[in-house]
Design an enzyme around this catalytic site. Structure first.
Site, PDB file in Angstrom:
ATOM      1  N   TYR A 268      31.554  32.722  50.570  1.00 41.43           N
ATOM      2  CA  TYR A 268      30.312  33.170  49.930  1.00 41.43           C
ATOM      3  C   TYR A 268      29.647  34.219  50.807  1.00 41.43           C
ATOM      4  CZ  TYR A 268      28.762  31.294  45.544  1.00 41.43           C
ATOM      5  OH  TYR A 268      28.593  31.079  44.212  1.00 41.43           O
TER       6      TYR A 268
ATOM      7  N   ARG B  88      40.971  44.691  39.776  1.00 43.54           N
ATOM      8  CA  ARG B  88      40.026  44.658  38.661  1.00 43.54           C
ATOM      9  C   ARG B  88      38.603  44.568  39.209  1.00 43.54           C
ATOM     10  NH1 ARG B  88      40.931  44.393  33.567  1.00 43.54           N
ATOM     11  NH2 ARG B  88      43.051  44.850  34.195  1.00 43.54           N
TER      12      ARG B  88
END
Ligand SMILES: *Cc1c(COP(=O)(O)O)cnc(C)c1O
Length: 415
Positions: free
Chosen positions: A54, A235
């Site tokens: 994170y 992507r």
């Protein structure tokens, strides 16, 4: 080792699906203009342990501990992107092209403000104002299209629309426009009416980076892109802007519309930008254009019409109506797929057919150029497409051509 054996040990079902997809990609000619085959390095970075972390916030200003390596990789990605596009500021966190666009809208528009953008049916993108997209729901959308005669942008008409509707934002860039976009001319119009200019180069980012398409970075307030089309990265999305807008752009991406960045994808973006800075990338982009021209000429010499009469970039739009009036884009896409040639049906400007049928096919060369195919292969592919269309999807013809496609694919392995 068979592919995905390391996954197979714990999950045979998923490994099987992945292996099937690898086989499909190896054995098909990929002509979808928005797709590409990334390098092993990009793939490996995207599949790395960076997925575990994170890192809400930005380098040096994170909301979680343990982010030193996250800071280094994001800084590296940003530095490389800045070098590649010569932009003042970049944000590499958008999860997709649509997210990149949304962050710009959220930062610089109020609900109800007017956006002037390209009509979807003329090659625009859903994130530029489709009715049920966030853009169509929140903003007042006015569209420009292409002229019926030339099937290219009519700048006088676009200027007229801008003066009439006084948009707050003008969006350029397209998903299915085969010609060069004069970004500077759009900026001139934007300045005349006091609008901001957002250039969405999702499709042509690789061409722009290689200097093979006019560059919007010096003339547009915002330049957004995907990283997975001609740019051949993972992507994802990215926003470039002038330094004056940097703070607002960053705060609208996070915490405006996103939480934690996809750090594994940012690592893969860094790898892709590094590849794009190499001289070989310019050669690759040049070959994409050369191949598109060769494919287009091959189709035309078989009597097939293309929208605007050709291509300047990586894609073309086939207009099936004159040569094959009874064949829809949907049927053509389906027949070609049976022969392992992957395309997508596409609306063409002033299409009389519905979006689920269409009279057009969009064809692009980024993926097959990555595999090393050149002009001779383009000629052959054009001949196959023409033959399948003319046969009306005859099973014998499709079967024979599929054999040829498989042979060609064997000669050009995936990266
Ligand atoms: C592909 C594309 C996007 C965004 O794509 P995502 O699927 O959201 O990553 C945005 N604008 C244009 C013009 C595109 O072609």
């Amino acid at each position: 080792m068979r592919p995905f054996d390391e996954i197979r040990e714990s999950d045979a079902a998923v490994a099987e699906i992945l292996a099937e997809e690898q086989l499909r990609q190896q054995n098909t000619i990929e002509l979808i203009a928005s797709e590409n085959h990334v390098s092993c390095a990009v793939l490996r970075a995207a599949g790395s342990i960076f997925t575990n972390k994170y890192a809400e916030g930005y380098p040096g200003r994170r909301y979680y501990g343990g982010c030193a390596n996250m800071d280094t990789i994001e800084d590296l990605a940003r530095e490389r992107a800045k070098k590649l596009f010569k932009c003042e500021h970049v944000n590499v966190q958008p999860h997709s092209g649509s997210q990149a666009n949304t962050a710009v809208y959220l930062g610089f528009l109020q609900p109800g403000d007017t956006i002037l953008s390209l009509d979807l049916a003329h090659g625009g993108h859903l994130s530029h104002g489709m009715k049920i997209n966030i853009t169509g729901l929140l903003y007042n959308i006015v569209h420009y299209g292409v002229s019926k005669e030339t099937e290219t942008f009519d700048m006088a008409e676009i200027r007229r629309l801008a003066k009439e509707h006084k948009p707050k934002l003008i969006i350029t860039g397209a998903s299915a426009y085969p010609r060069t976009i004069d970004f500077a001319a759009f900026t001139e119009i934007a300045q005349e009416v006091g609008a901001l200019h957002m250039a969405d180069i999702a499709h042509i980012a690789g061409l722009v980076a290689a200097g093979l398409h006019p560059d919007p970075v010096p003339v547009a307030e915002f330049v957004t892109t995907t990283t997975h089309k001609t740019l051949r990265g993972p992507r994802g999305g990215m926003i470039m802007c002038k330094a004056d807008y940097a703070k607002k752009i960053d705060s609208r991406v996070f915490p405006g519309i996103q939480g934690g960045p996809l750090m594994h994808v940012i690592a893969a973006k860094a790898v892709a930008f590094g590849e794009a800075l190499k001289p070989s990338f310019k050669k690759y982009q040049q070959q994409i254009i050369t191949n598109a021209k060769a494919l287009c000429e091959g189709l035309q010499s078989a009597g097939i019409r293309t929208v605007s009469g050709g291509t300047d970039n990586h894609l073309m739009l086939v207009d099936l109506r004159p040569s094959h009036p009874n064949v829809t884009g949907k049927a053509a896409e389906n027949w070609l797929e049976q022969a392992n040639i992957i395309t997508n049906k596409n609306m063409i400007p002033f299409d009389e057919r519905k979006p689920v049928e269409t009279s057009g096919l969009r064809l692009g060369t980024p993926a097959i150029t990555t595999r090393g195919m050149k002009e001779p292969e383009m000629k052959q592919i054009a001949a196959w497409i023409s033959e399948i269309l003319t046969s009306n999807g005859d099973a014998d013809v499709i079967g024979r051509i599929r054999g040829g496609v498989l042979e060609m694919c064997q000669q050009f392995p995936l990266p």
